[in-house]
Each structure stands twice: as C-alpha cells, then as structure tokens.
Write a protein that holds these residues in place. Structure first.
Motif, PDB file in Angstrom:
ATOM      1  N   TYR A   1      18.209   6.464  -0.487  1.00 34.50           N
ATOM      2  CA  TYR A   1      17.944   4.811  -1.146  1.00 34.50           C
ATOM      3  C   TYR A   1      17.715   3.653   0.107  1.00 34.50           C
ATOM      4  O   TYR A   1      17.147   2.703  -0.290  1.00 34.50           O
ATOM      5  CB  TYR A   1      18.683   4.686  -2.362  1.00 34.50           C
ATOM      6  N   GLN A   2      19.031   4.003   0.789  1.00 34.86           N
ATOM      7  CA  GLN A   2      18.663   2.746   1.655  1.00 34.86           C
ATOM      8  C   GLN A   2      17.610   3.054   2.624  1.00 34.86           C
ATOM      9  O   GLN A   2      17.335   2.033   2.687  1.00 34.86           O
ATOM     10  CB  GLN A   2      20.144   3.051   2.666  1.00 34.86           C
ATOM     11  N   GLU A   3      16.739   4.493   2.953  1.00 32.39           N
ATOM     12  CA  GLU A   3      15.740   4.748   4.044  1.00 32.39           C
ATOM     13  C   GLU A   3      14.479   3.601   3.317  1.00 32.39           C
ATOM     14  O   GLU A   3      13.932   2.667   3.850  1.00 32.39           O
ATOM     15  CB  GLU A   3      16.098   5.737   4.026  1.00 32.39           C
ATOM     16  N   VAL A   4      14.718   3.949   1.648  1.00 37.29           N
ATOM     17  CA  VAL A   4      14.311   3.578   0.739  1.00 37.29           C
ATOM     18  C   VAL A   4      13.567   1.375   0.572  1.00 37.29           C
ATOM     19  O   VAL A   4      12.622   0.802   1.112  1.00 37.29           O
ATOM     20  CB  VAL A   4      13.393   4.106  -0.762  1.00 37.29           C
ATOM     21  N   MET A   5      14.812   1.231   1.102  1.00 43.71           N
ATOM     22  CA  MET A   5      15.365  -0.658   0.805  1.00 43.71           C
ATOM     23  C   MET A   5      14.505  -0.666   2.531  1.00 43.71           C
ATOM     24  O   MET A   5      13.708  -1.697   2.218  1.00 43.71           O
ATOM     25  CB  MET A   5      16.844  -0.747   1.171  1.00 43.71           C
ATOM     26  N   THR A   6      15.284   0.116   3.452  1.00 42.21           N
ATOM     27  CA  THR A   6      14.265  -0.381   4.924  1.00 42.21           C
ATOM     28  C   THR A   6      12.930  -0.336   4.599  1.00 42.21           C
ATOM     29  O   THR A   6      12.313  -1.022   5.574  1.00 42.21           O
ATOM     30  CB  THR A   6      15.396   0.920   5.967  1.00 42.21           C
ATOM     31  N   ASN A   7      12.678   0.793   4.475  1.00 39.30           N
ATOM     32  CA  ASN A   7      11.260   0.723   4.558  1.00 39.30           C
ATOM     33  C   ASN A   7      10.105  -0.185   3.397  1.00 39.30           C
ATOM     34  O   ASN A   7       9.059  -0.536   3.625  1.00 39.30           O
ATOM     35  CB  ASN A   7      10.700   2.443   3.637  1.00 39.30           C
ATOM     36  N   ILE A   8      10.980  -0.255   2.692  1.00 37.40           N
ATOM     37  CA  ILE A   8      10.238  -1.485   1.591  1.00 37.40           C
ATOM     38  C   ILE A   8      10.252  -2.894   2.051  1.00 37.40           C
ATOM     39  O   ILE A   8       9.237  -3.549   2.829  1.00 37.40           O
ATOM     40  CB  ILE A   8      10.502  -1.844   0.313  1.00 37.40           C
ATOM     41  N   TRP A   9      11.642  -2.990   2.901  1.00 37.04           N
ATOM     42  CA  TRP A   9      11.234  -4.150   3.563  1.00 37.04           C
ATOM     43  C   TRP A   9      10.502  -4.519   5.015  1.00 37.04           C
ATOM     44  O   TRP A   9       9.633  -5.055   4.805  1.00 37.04           O
ATOM     45  CB  TRP A   9      13.320  -4.570   4.393  1.00 37.04           C
ATOM     46  N   ASN A  10      10.040  -3.571   5.334  1.00 32.41           N
ATOM     47  CA  ASN A  10       9.795  -3.615   6.944  1.00 32.41           C
ATOM     48  C   ASN A  10       8.355  -3.028   6.834  1.00 32.41           C
ATOM     49  O   ASN A  10       7.078  -3.664   7.069  1.00 32.41           O
ATOM     50  CB  ASN A  10       9.663  -1.893   8.081  1.00 32.41           C
ATOM     51  N   SER A  11       7.385  -2.427   5.601  1.00 40.40           N
ATOM     52  CA  SER A  11       6.371  -2.716   4.752  1.00 40.40           C
ATOM     53  C   SER A  11       5.751  -3.815   4.209  1.00 40.40           C
ATOM     54  O   SER A  11       4.444  -4.290   3.925  1.00 40.40           O
ATOM     55  CB  SER A  11       5.682  -1.705   3.973  1.00 40.40           C
ATOM     56  N   LEU A  12       6.620  -4.983   3.821  1.00 42.35           N
ATOM     57  CA  LEU A  12       6.403  -6.960   3.189  1.00 42.35           C
ATOM     58  C   LEU A  12       5.472  -6.948   3.896  1.00 42.35           C
ATOM     59  O   LEU A  12       4.498  -7.520   3.291  1.00 42.35           O
ATOM     60  CB  LEU A  12       7.666  -7.130   2.572  1.00 42.35           C
ATOM     61  N   ASP A  13       5.980  -6.551   4.589  1.00 39.08           N
ATOM     62  CA  ASP A  13       4.273  -7.777   6.060  1.00 39.08           C
ATOM     63  C   ASP A  13       2.875  -6.962   4.983  1.00 39.08           C
ATOM     64  O   ASP A  13       1.697  -7.703   5.890  1.00 39.08           O
ATOM     65  CB  ASP A  13       4.742  -7.434   7.073  1.00 39.08           C
ATOM     66  N   HIS A  14       2.800  -5.737   5.118  1.00 40.21           N
ATOM     67  CA  HIS A  14       1.609  -5.529   4.899  1.00 40.21           C
ATOM     68  C   HIS A  14       1.070  -5.390   3.822  1.00 40.21           C
ATOM     69  O   HIS A  14       0.323  -5.484   3.206  1.00 40.21           O
ATOM     70  CB  HIS A  14       1.542  -4.025   5.857  1.00 40.21           C
ATOM     71  N   PHE A  15       1.849  -5.577   2.702  1.00 47.12           N
ATOM     72  CA  PHE A  15       2.195  -6.076   1.623  1.00 47.12           C
ATOM     73  C   PHE A  15       0.719  -6.962   1.166  1.00 47.12           C
ATOM     74  O   PHE A  15       0.859  -7.725   1.384  1.00 47.12           O
ATOM     75  CB  PHE A  15       3.152  -5.590   0.170  1.00 47.12           C
ATOM     76  N   ARG A  16      -0.310  -6.644   0.462  1.00 45.68           N
ATOM     77  CA  ARG A  16      -1.028  -7.906   0.381  1.00 45.68           C
ATOM     78  C   ARG A  16      -1.605  -8.582  -1.600  1.00 45.68           C
ATOM     79  O   ARG A  16      -2.117  -8.677  -1.989  1.00 45.68           O
ATOM     80  CB  ARG A  16      -2.678  -7.620   1.142  1.00 45.68           C
ATOM     81  N   GLY A  17      -1.316  -7.025  -1.455  1.00 49.05           N
ATOM     82  CA  GLY A  17      -1.157  -7.693  -3.573  1.00 49.05           C
ATOM     83  C   GLY A  17      -2.149  -6.916  -3.944  1.00 49.05           C
ATOM     84  O   GLY A  17      -2.746  -7.049  -5.205  1.00 49.05           O
ATOM     85  N   ASP A  18      -2.852  -5.718  -3.809  1.00 47.21           N
ATOM     86  CA  ASP A  18      -3.781  -5.327  -3.744  1.00 47.21           C
ATOM     87  C   ASP A  18      -3.572  -4.806  -5.311  1.00 47.21           C
ATOM     88  O   ASP A  18      -4.666  -4.019  -6.157  1.00 47.21           O
ATOM     89  CB  ASP A  18      -4.658  -4.184  -2.589  1.00 47.21           C
ATOM     90  N   ALA A  19      -3.023  -3.951  -4.717  1.00 49.05           N
ATOM     91  CA  ALA A  19      -1.915  -2.979  -6.188  1.00 49.05           C
ATOM     92  C   ALA A  19      -1.186  -3.377  -6.179  1.00 49.05           C
ATOM     93  O   ALA A  19      -0.405  -4.356  -6.295  1.00 49.05           O
ATOM     94  CB  ALA A  19      -1.618  -1.377  -5.592  1.00 49.05           C
ATOM     95  N   ALA A  20      -0.382  -3.174  -7.882  1.00 51.97           N
ATOM     96  CA  ALA A  20       0.997  -3.263  -8.447  1.00 51.97           C
ATOM     97  C   ALA A  20       1.352  -3.416  -7.927  1.00 51.97           C
ATOM     98  O   ALA A  20       1.856  -2.357  -7.060  1.00 51.97           O
ATOM     99  CB  ALA A  20       0.199  -2.795  -9.880  1.00 51.97           C
ATOM    100  N   VAL A  21       2.511  -4.522  -7.833  1.00 54.52           N
ATOM    101  CA  VAL A  21       4.041  -4.496  -7.678  1.00 54.52           C
ATOM    102  C   VAL A  21       4.631  -2.667  -7.542  1.00 54.52           C
ATOM    103  O   VAL A  21       5.209  -1.853  -6.658  1.00 54.52           O
ATOM    104  CB  VAL A  21       4.944  -5.573  -7.568  1.00 54.52           C
TER     105      VAL A  21
END
Lengths: 168, 177
Positions: A39-59
């Motif tokens: 769960y913690q690793e997912v949190m870290t990856n969500i935080w790190n990948s947030l910069d790449h999130f362009r909103g092309d797909a649903a959240v």
C-alpha cells in the motif's frame, strides 16, 4: 504542477480511491504487514507518477493502473511467492466458482481454486484481480493496454482453464 | 498458453524481484558517475582555458579534445539517467513493459552516437600525446581501458539487464498474443 496543487490532487485521489487500492493489495498479501508494505509503495508511485497524469483516462482507471503495475513489480519482502489470495466473501467470486458448490465445501473449493490460480502467469493473475473488481472489459483493456476483444478472449481462456482444472 | 508454467514460478518471482532492484541500482550508479564527470568537466574546461590564453599549442588541441569527450560523456550519462530517473506507473502495463525492454537494452542508437562522440576525441587525445612524447603508453592504456570497460559493461548488462529484458519481452508477447 506546483507542490500544493499536487498535494491536494493526491489527497483527492486517495479519498475517492482508497478502498480500490486496499482491495487490490488484499489480493496480493494475506498478512496485514505485507498489505501495508505494498500500500505504501502504491502511495509513493501515485505521488511520483502524478506529474505524468494528463487526465486522458478516468482517475479510477489510472489508480488501478498504478496499483496493478506496482503489484507486478513489487519487491517481495514478506512473501516469497507471487501469490494471489481470494476471500470467501468476495462478491464477484461466482464468476469463478461452480454454481452447484455447497456452502460447506466452499472453503475447500476456494483453497483449491487459489492453488490453481497461482499456477497461472502473472498477467493472467492480474486479469483475474481486475475481473473480480467487477471492471468492464473496456476498463481492463485501458489498464492493461490491449484491445477489448483480446481481454475478452484472455479472460475466457483463463476461466476455461480454471474450470477444466477444477473439474479434473 | 501461459508463459510461466508451474516449474518456472521461481523464474517469474526472480523477475519481479530483480526488475525494481536493478532499476534502483542503475539509477544510483549513474548518479555517482554523473557527479564524477561533472567535476572532471570543470577541471578540463579550466585546463583548456589556461592553455588557450597562453597561445594555441599542441597541448591546447589535446585538452580541447578531452573537453569534447567530457561533454559527450555528460550527454551520454544524462541520457541514461533520464531513462532510470522516474518510472511512470500510471501508464498501461503493456507500455510499462515496453519501457522496461527499452530501458534495459545494451545501448540505444542515440547512446552509440554519443559514445562514438566520446571515444573519437579520446583517441585523438591519446594519439597527440603519442606524437608529442613518442611514448605509446597513453594510447595503449586508453585502448586497454576501453576494452576492459566494454567487457565489464557487457558482463554487467548480461548479468542484470538481459534476463529482465528477456522476461519483459515474454510478458509483452503474452499480452500481445
């Protein structure tokens, strides 16, 4: 994206998708320690990948992507096997269970099913978790990155394989 | 048909384990090398500046070559660093695996160009020293260093990255089948 905006978006995503992440983590770890770890690793990856999130797909699709991709590449610290765990009370388990199974046999049946599922490849396991999450074929296709018909065929094949194994 | 059979479950587990560990290790190594290179480049630039200000000589050309090699070296390291810097988990699994295949290839075309850009000035530099001093030790040590360096790089890649790349390719094949 500035830090404040990123932080508020992160908490917003977390608030609306926390249960989904926890459910996926539940498939990969039975013990709470392992679940906390992933769960913690997912949190870290969500935080790190947030910069790449362009909103092309649903959240929610994006969150599923990050979660299953993290689960695929997660460094196993607790469990030595790449296993999947099922729960008896899972709503969508009927997709994989033979209808005439008696409730008193159900626990044994699930244990056996778990065993058979864990013989499958990691992609097949991943597809099963997404299927048990009641996601549509389109959503699964978006997460994995393959065509809808391909997803349909793969899931059908997995079900057939499991059915044959369980009958035999 | 599933690519990972019961017998190869251990192999699958190794892949999952090794993928992230190797990415992290590469990222750390590249960071260290880039710091060393950046410090070196400052020294070389200062060295070139001192020589050129005294009037152009043979030494200036060789130090200039060293500087060019350093610049290409920095570009090469930067390019590699970018690949391992941050992995986007928000992309689809198929794209994540494709990125893994690309990240763990021995050298991309761009990296080969940069490597050539670094090796040629170094070769000129060693040849100029040979011409100036008549001693072939620098040329021999450069060629030996290059040979040992490529062998070590090949060994590390073969041990760490090649198996990961092969497995990521298999996963891709399974997804695309």
């Amino acid at each position: 994206m500035n830090h404040k905006k990123k932080e508020s978006l992160f908490y917003e995503i977390l608030e609306s998708n926390d249960d989904k992440i926890k459910r996926i983590c539940h498939y990969y770890y039975r013990d709470p320690e392992g679940r906390k770890d992933i769960y913690q690793e997912v949190m870290t990856n969500i935080w790190n990948s947030l910069d790449h999130f362009r909103g092309d797909a649903a959240v929610s699709t994006w969150v599923y992507r990050v979660t299953v991709n993290t689960a695929l590449t997660h460094v196993r610290k607790v469990s030595k096997e790449n296993q999947l765990f099922l729960r008896k009370e899972q709503e969508n388990l009927s997709e994989l269970i033979h209808p005439e199974e008696e409730s008193w046999q159900l626990e044994d049946y699930i244990t056996q099913l778990e065993c058979e599922i864990n013989q499958l490849s990691m992609i097949d396991k991943m597809l099963i978790t997404l299927m048990l999450e009641k996601l549509s074929m389109e959503e699964i296709s978006n997460i994995v990155g393959i065509g809808v018909s391909n997803v349909r065929v793969k899931i059908h094949r997995i079900k057939e394989t499991l059915r044959k194994k369980m009958i035999s | 048909m599933s690519i990972f059979t019961h017998k190869s479950n251990n192999l699958e587990h190794n892949f999952i384990d090794k993928l992230k560990k190797t990415d992290r290790k590469h990222s750390i190594i590249i960071k260290i090398v880039s710091v060393i290179f950046t410090l070196n480049s400052v020294v070389f630039i200062q060295y070139t500046y001192q020589h050129v200000s005294d009037g152009i000589q043979m030494e200036d050309i060789s130090s200039f070559m060293l500087m060019i090699a350093t610049v290409f070296g920095i570009l090469l390291i930067w390019d590699t660093f970018q690949k391992f810097r941050q992995i986007d988990y928000g992309q689809s699994t198929i794209l994540l695996m494709k990125a893994c295949v690309d990240r763990h290839r021995f050298a991309s075309r761009k990296q080969i160009y940069l490597l050539v850009g670094m090796v040629i000035p170094l070769l000129i530099f060693s040849s100029l020293i040979y011409k100036n001093t008549g001693s072939s030790s620098s040329l021999i040590s450069f060629l030996t260093g290059a040979a040992i360096g490529s062998m070590v790089a090949m060994f590390i890649w073969n041990r760490d990255s090649k198996p990961l790349r092969e497995h990521a390719k298999k996963v891709l094949n399974e997804l695309e089948a």
